[in-house]
Design a protein around this motif. Structure first.
Motif, PDB file in Angstrom:
ATOM      1  N   GLY A  94       0.852  -1.188   0.000  1.00 15.52           N
ATOM      2  CA  GLY A  94       0.000   0.000   0.000  1.00 15.52           C
ATOM      3  C   GLY A  94       0.884   1.233   0.000  1.00 15.52           C
ATOM      4  N   ASN A  95       0.724   2.084   1.015  1.00 15.48           N
ATOM      5  CA  ASN A  95       1.550   3.283   1.140  1.00 15.48           C
ATOM      6  C   ASN A  95       2.732   3.078   2.072  1.00 15.48           C
ATOM      7  N   THR A  96       2.917   1.866   2.580  1.00 14.85           N
ATOM      8  CA  THR A  96       3.983   1.571   3.533  1.00 14.85           C
ATOM      9  C   THR A  96       5.141   0.864   2.840  1.00 14.85           C
ATOM     10  N   ALA A  97       6.343   1.344   3.067  1.00 11.04           N
ATOM     11  CA  ALA A  97       7.536   0.705   2.498  1.00 11.04           C
ATOM     12  C   ALA A  97       7.812  -0.599   3.236  1.00 11.04           C
ATOM     13  N   VAL A  98       8.232  -1.605   2.502  1.00 14.09           N
ATOM     14  CA  VAL A  98       8.550  -2.909   3.087  1.00 14.09           C
ATOM     15  C   VAL A  98      10.065  -3.048   3.127  1.00 14.09           C
ATOM     16  N   GLU A  99      10.616  -3.057   4.347  1.00 19.42           N
ATOM     17  CA  GLU A  99      12.054  -3.234   4.524  1.00 19.42           C
ATOM     18  C   GLU A  99      12.361  -4.716   4.728  1.00 19.42           C
ATOM     19  N   ASN A 100      13.573  -5.115   4.397  1.00 17.24           N
ATOM     20  CA  ASN A 100      14.061  -6.491   4.545  1.00 17.24           C
ATOM     21  C   ASN A 100      13.286  -7.505   3.714  1.00 17.24           C
ATOM     22  N   ALA A 101      12.656  -7.071   2.630  1.00 17.64           N
ATOM     23  CA  ALA A 101      12.075  -8.015   1.682  1.00 17.64           C
ATOM     24  C   ALA A 101      13.224  -8.620   0.875  1.00 17.64           C
ATOM     25  N   THR A 102      13.073  -9.865   0.486  1.00 17.16           N
ATOM     26  CA  THR A 102      14.115 -10.547  -0.284  1.00 17.16           C
ATOM     27  C   THR A 102      13.749 -10.500  -1.760  1.00 17.16           C
ATOM     28  N   ILE A 103      14.677 -10.017  -2.560  1.00 16.47           N
ATOM     29  CA  ILE A 103      14.493  -9.943  -4.006  1.00 16.47           C
ATOM     30  C   ILE A 103      15.483 -10.908  -4.632  1.00 16.47           C
ATOM     31  N   LYS A 104      14.974 -11.870  -5.384  1.00 14.19           N
ATOM     32  CA  LYS A 104      15.834 -12.880  -6.004  1.00 14.19           C
ATOM     33  C   LYS A 104      15.587 -12.873  -7.511  1.00 14.19           C
ATOM     34  N   ALA A 105      16.636 -12.596  -8.275  1.00 16.51           N
ATOM     35  CA  ALA A 105      16.561 -12.588  -9.737  1.00 16.51           C
ATOM     36  C   ALA A 105      17.313 -13.809 -10.257  1.00 16.51           C
ATOM     37  N   VAL A 106      16.638 -14.627 -11.056  1.00 18.55           N
ATOM     38  CA  VAL A 106      17.246 -15.836 -11.606  1.00 18.55           C
ATOM     39  C   VAL A 106      17.217 -15.745 -13.124  1.00 18.55           C
ATOM     40  N   LEU A 107      18.387 -15.845 -13.742  1.00 16.10           N
ATOM     41  CA  LEU A 107      18.486 -15.896 -15.201  1.00 16.10           C
ATOM     42  C   LEU A 107      18.103 -17.310 -15.620  1.00 16.10           C
ATOM     43  N   THR A 108      16.949 -17.470 -16.245  1.00 12.61           N
ATOM     44  CA  THR A 108      16.404 -18.807 -16.475  1.00 12.61           C
ATOM     45  C   THR A 108      17.233 -19.645 -17.448  1.00 12.61           C
ATOM     46  N   THR A 109      18.012 -19.028 -18.315  1.00 12.94           N
ATOM     47  CA  THR A 109      18.803 -19.798 -19.274  1.00 12.94           C
ATOM     48  C   THR A 109      20.013 -20.476 -18.628  1.00 12.94           C
ATOM     49  N   THR A 110      20.566 -19.865 -17.571  1.00  9.81           N
ATOM     50  CA  THR A 110      21.761 -20.425 -16.927  1.00  9.81           C
ATOM     51  C   THR A 110      21.556 -20.746 -15.449  1.00  9.81           C
ATOM     52  N   ASN A 111      20.393 -20.392 -14.898  1.00  7.87           N
ATOM     53  CA  ASN A 111      20.094 -20.548 -13.463  1.00  7.87           C
ATOM     54  C   ASN A 111      21.024 -19.731 -12.579  1.00  7.87           C
ATOM     55  N   ALA A 112      21.639 -18.686 -13.128  1.00  4.28           N
ATOM     56  CA  ALA A 112      22.452 -17.779 -12.308  1.00  4.28           C
ATOM     57  C   ALA A 112      21.501 -17.004 -11.409  1.00  4.28           C
ATOM     58  N   SER A 113      21.829 -16.915 -10.120  1.00  4.41           N
ATOM     59  CA  SER A 113      20.942 -16.312  -9.147  1.00  4.41           C
ATOM     60  C   SER A 113      21.594 -15.098  -8.498  1.00  4.41           C
ATOM     61  N   TYR A 114      20.824 -14.021  -8.351  1.00  5.04           N
ATOM     62  CA  TYR A 114      21.280 -12.786  -7.723  1.00  5.04           C
ATOM     63  C   TYR A 114      20.256 -12.404  -6.660  1.00  5.04           C
ATOM     64  N   THR A 115      20.732 -12.052  -5.461  1.00  2.00           N
ATOM     65  CA  THR A 115      19.830 -11.770  -4.356  1.00  2.00           C
ATOM     66  C   THR A 115      20.175 -10.434  -3.717  1.00  2.00           C
ATOM     67  N   ALA A 116      19.124  -9.726  -3.262  1.00  2.00           N
ATOM     68  CA  ALA A 116      19.300  -8.475  -2.533  1.00  2.00           C
ATOM     69  C   ALA A 116      18.148  -8.341  -1.548  1.00  2.00           C
ATOM     70  N   ASN A 117      18.310  -7.461  -0.569  1.00  2.00           N
ATOM     71  CA  ASN A 117      17.254  -7.153   0.389  1.00  2.00           C
ATOM     72  C   ASN A 117      16.891  -5.687   0.262  1.00  2.00           C
ATOM     73  N   SER A 118      15.600  -5.390   0.502  1.00  2.00           N
ATOM     74  CA  SER A 118      15.173  -4.001   0.455  1.00  2.00           C
ATOM     75  C   SER A 118      15.666  -3.270   1.697  1.00  2.00           C
ATOM     76  N   ARG A 119      16.015  -2.015   1.515  1.00  2.00           N
ATOM     77  CA  ARG A 119      16.550  -1.185   2.596  1.00  2.00           C
ATOM     78  C   ARG A 119      15.471  -0.251   3.114  1.00  2.00           C
ATOM     79  N   SER A 120      15.907   0.755   3.817  1.00  2.00           N
ATOM     80  CA  SER A 120      15.014   1.783   4.335  1.00  2.00           C
ATOM     81  C   SER A 120      14.245   2.415   3.187  1.00  2.00           C
ATOM     82  N   GLY A 121      12.951   2.552   3.349  1.00  2.00           N
ATOM     83  CA  GLY A 121      12.116   3.092   2.288  1.00  2.00           C
ATOM     84  C   GLY A 121      11.689   2.044   1.279  1.00  2.00           C
ATOM     85  N   GLY A 122      12.065   0.766   1.492  1.00  2.00           N
ATOM     86  CA  GLY A 122      11.697  -0.307   0.580  1.00  2.00           C
ATOM     87  C   GLY A 122      12.520  -0.357  -0.684  1.00  2.00           C
TER      88      GLY A 122
END
Length: 192
Positions: free
Chosen positions: A34-62
């Motif tokens: 909604g209007n609230t930022a979500v901190e410490n959410a896990t964002i995982k991006a996976v390149l489907t052709t090679t299964n390379a995985s990249y991960t980050a967490n949301s910071r202050s302000g989402g």
């Protein structure tokens, strides 16, 4: 004839090293509920052709960002937070040197997991200029210097300076692409 043959051979070897440049892309966005930022959410991006995985967490302000991603795709981006159902973005394609903005809002989540196909909404992360062969062939050059071609970008100044930064600290990458077979056939028809 020997000079031309040695020039062609050198060009072939140099083009291989010029094409071996690092190619990366950038993914960023804001995670909200909604209007609230979500901190410490896990964002995982996976390149489907090679299964390379990249991960980050949301910071202050989402806010989150993932750098040094391989350009291209398709990527599957999964955003998860404690107590909320995952949001999944599929068919995400990243462009070289550009920032792909991908925001997520958990209030759109009602029942089960949501799968969203995204379209391209990329913004550049820095200055770049691509010059095609037609422009190179028609651009007048007097000194046969790289400065004749860098003047096409508005950020260029005198002495290889860009955006006011001294030319000694700038990196100019020249990527060569040519058809070696066509050059060899032209050489062969003229000299052999």
């Amino acid at each position: 004839m020997k000079k031309l043959l040695s020039t062609v051979i050198c060009a072939i070897f140099l083009s291989g090293s010029a094409l071996a440049q690092v190619t990366t892309a950038f993914l960023s966005g804001v995670v909200t509920n909604g209007n609230t930022a979500v901190e410490n959410a896990t964002i995982k991006a996976v390149l489907t052709t090679t299964n390379a995985s990249y991960t980050a967490n949301s910071r202050s302000g989402g806010v989150y960002d993932i750098s040094n991603l391989n350009a291209g795709g398709p990527y599957t981006v999964t955003i998860s937070a404690p107590g909320m159902k995952d949001i999944v973005f599929t068919d995400v394609f990243l462009t070289l040197g550009e920032n792909f903005k991908l925001d997520a809002d958990f209030t759109t989540e009602k029942i089960g997991g949501v799968v969203v196909s995204v379209s391209r909404n990329a913004t550049k992360t820095g200055s770049n200029l691509n010059i095609n062969s037609r422009t190179l062939n028609t651009l007048p050059t007097i000194s046969r210097s790289i400065n004749d071609f860098t003047r096409l970008t508005p950020q260029a100044g005198s002495g290889s300076s860009f955006n006011g930064r001294d030319g000694r600290f700038n990196n100019i990458t020249i990527r060569l692409h040519f058809d070696a077979q066509r050059i060899f056939q032209r050489y062969q028809s003229r000299y052999l």
